[in-house]
Design a protein around this motif. Structure first.
Motif, mmCIF file in Angstrom:
data_model
loop_
_atom_site.group_PDB
_atom_site.id
_atom_site.type_symbol
_atom_site.label_atom_id
_atom_site.label_comp_id
_atom_site.label_asym_id
_atom_site.label_seq_id
_atom_site.Cartn_x
_atom_site.Cartn_y
_atom_site.Cartn_z
ATOM 1 N N LYS A 1 88.430 31.229 20.138
ATOM 2 C CA LYS A 1 89.822 30.901 19.840
ATOM 3 C C LYS A 1 90.357 29.854 20.804
ATOM 4 O O LYS A 1 91.017 28.891 20.399
ATOM 5 C CB LYS A 1 90.675 32.171 19.917
ATOM 6 C CG LYS A 1 92.132 31.955 19.572
ATOM 7 C CD LYS A 1 92.911 33.269 19.613
ATOM 8 C CE LYS A 1 94.379 33.052 19.259
ATOM 9 N NZ LYS A 1 95.150 34.325 19.311
ATOM 10 N N SER B 1 88.833 26.418 19.996
ATOM 11 C CA SER B 1 88.696 26.159 18.555
ATOM 12 C C SER B 1 88.779 24.670 18.245
ATOM 13 O O SER B 1 88.064 24.176 17.360
ATOM 14 C CB SER B 1 89.778 26.921 17.778
ATOM 15 O OG SER B 1 91.084 26.529 18.202
ATOM 16 N N LYS C 1 86.081 22.439 16.176
ATOM 17 C CA LYS C 1 86.537 21.748 14.967
ATOM 18 C C LYS C 1 86.211 20.257 15.012
ATOM 19 O O LYS C 1 85.911 19.644 13.986
ATOM 20 C CB LYS C 1 88.042 21.947 14.796
ATOM 21 C CG LYS C 1 88.447 23.338 14.350
ATOM 22 C CD LYS C 1 89.960 23.458 14.247
ATOM 23 C CE LYS C 1 90.378 24.868 13.846
ATOM 24 N NZ LYS C 1 91.858 25.023 13.810
ATOM 25 N N LYS D 1 78.121 28.325 15.415
ATOM 26 C CA LYS D 1 79.321 27.527 15.169
ATOM 27 C C LYS D 1 79.008 26.039 15.319
ATOM 28 O O LYS D 1 79.456 25.208 14.501
ATOM 29 C CB LYS D 1 80.431 27.943 16.128
ATOM 30 C CG LYS D 1 81.728 27.160 15.987
ATOM 31 C CD LYS D 1 82.461 27.471 14.709
ATOM 32 C CE LYS D 1 83.087 28.850 14.758
ATOM 33 N NZ LYS D 1 83.949 29.090 13.557
#
Length: 318
Positions: A239, A242, A246, A272
């Motif tokens: 979090k 993030s 991204k 990820k």
């Protein structure tokens, strides 16, 4: 096109920095030498009330980790799910020819006694974290003092345009030795709350201990809480960073791995990354890692399982 460096503990070790978990063990022993001598001694309530809490925590740490992870503590984080110090706890003393009533009274007093004793063990979790933090701080002080040098072969790679850095280390080695300004410390860095631990869910004390002959084999919510307090928090870093994940996109076509073990607990971050980068990416390992062909093969298998479809190669990182 861009590059991403994934830095593990092997990076610091390759620079001569003492960040092996066996070095952490030595650090704890240096702090409390007598803890090594008394690590296997049974602790009684009267001892617990008089002993220094930090020394007691060191004693318990050495007792349980040496049994589970060996003296090199190489699997320190994973071992935190299996902590067991039953051998440190006293057994109930049963008397010959005692009546049922006497037996019940004895067990009542014993259980109350053990409840007081084990409730104090939960403090060990915080103290162990303090030990770990002090250890990293002492290492960073050596780095800041200029005791270690960067490698010319890496400088050429590090200073390429559009290069990003993700480190699993707590030290600021990249910043101090190479002048890298922007580094993602996924598990925080020296001076912050350090994130480490096991990956088990809902694990309880004694869950993996089948040999109850070495101690009372008690069940305690305090000890269950202690074990679960060492579950690694991977949700918060995901979090917190993030935006970093991204912004990883198809422009990243080279991933350089340096000294990272690809443990299960950290797989969430690697998955990820793989989901964001180009499918034509080349994943590089150091020439040193390539010397251990079996270990390298396992790392490649893990990456394939995580969804990586690109190619593998070797680079000179030493």
């Amino acid at each position: 096109m861009g590059s991403l460096f994934i830095i593990g503990n092997g990076f610091d070790i390759a620079h001569g920095i003492f960040t092996k978990y066996s070095d952490f063990r030595s650090f704890v022993i240096d702090l409390y030498p007598e803890a090594l001598e008394f690590r296997d001694e049974v602790v009684y309530l009267e001892d617990f009330e008089n002993i220094d809490q930090n020394e007691f925590a060191a004693e318990i740490l050495l007792n349980t980790m040496d049994k589970i992870a060996g003296k090199n503590w190489c699997n320190f984080e994973e071992a935190l799910a299996y902590i067991n110090f039953n051998s440190k706890l006293p057994m109930a003393n049963h008397k010959e020819n005692e009546t049922d009533k006497e037996d019940q009274e004895l067990m009542m007093h014993y259980l109350l006694y053990m409840d007081v004793l084990t409730s104090g063990f939960i403090n060990c979790a915080k103290i162990w974290q303090d030990f770990f933090r002090l250890w990293i701080k002492s290492i960073q002080a050596q780095i800041d003092d200029g005791e270690f040098k960067g490698k010319d072969t890496l400088k050429a790679l590090f200073y390429q345009p559009d290069t990003q850095f993700l480190t699993f280390n707590y030290t600021k080695t990249l910043q101090k030795l190479y002048g890298i300004k922007k580094v993602i410390h996924i598990h925080n860095r020296v001076g912050q709350k350090l994130i480490f631990g096991h990956e088990k869910d809902d694990v309880t004390y004694n869950q993996f201990n089948n040999d109850l002959s070495t101690g009372p084999g008690i069940r305690s919510s305090f000890l269950d809480d202690m074990v679960m307090s060492f579950k690694k928090d991977t949700a918060s870093p995901l979090k917190k960073y993030s935006d970093f994940f991204k912004k990883l996109d198809c422009n990243v076509d080279k991933v350089y791995s340096y000294g990272f073990s690809y443990g299960k607990v950290d797989s969430v971050y690697i998955k990820k990354i793989i989901s964001r980068i180009s499918s034509d990416t080349t994943w590089y390992f150091t020439a040193f890692e390539a010397e251990n062909s079996e270990a390298l093969r396992i790392k490649k298998i893990k990456l394939r399982r995580y969804g990586f479809k690109g190619t593998f190669d070797i680079y000179e990182g030493y």
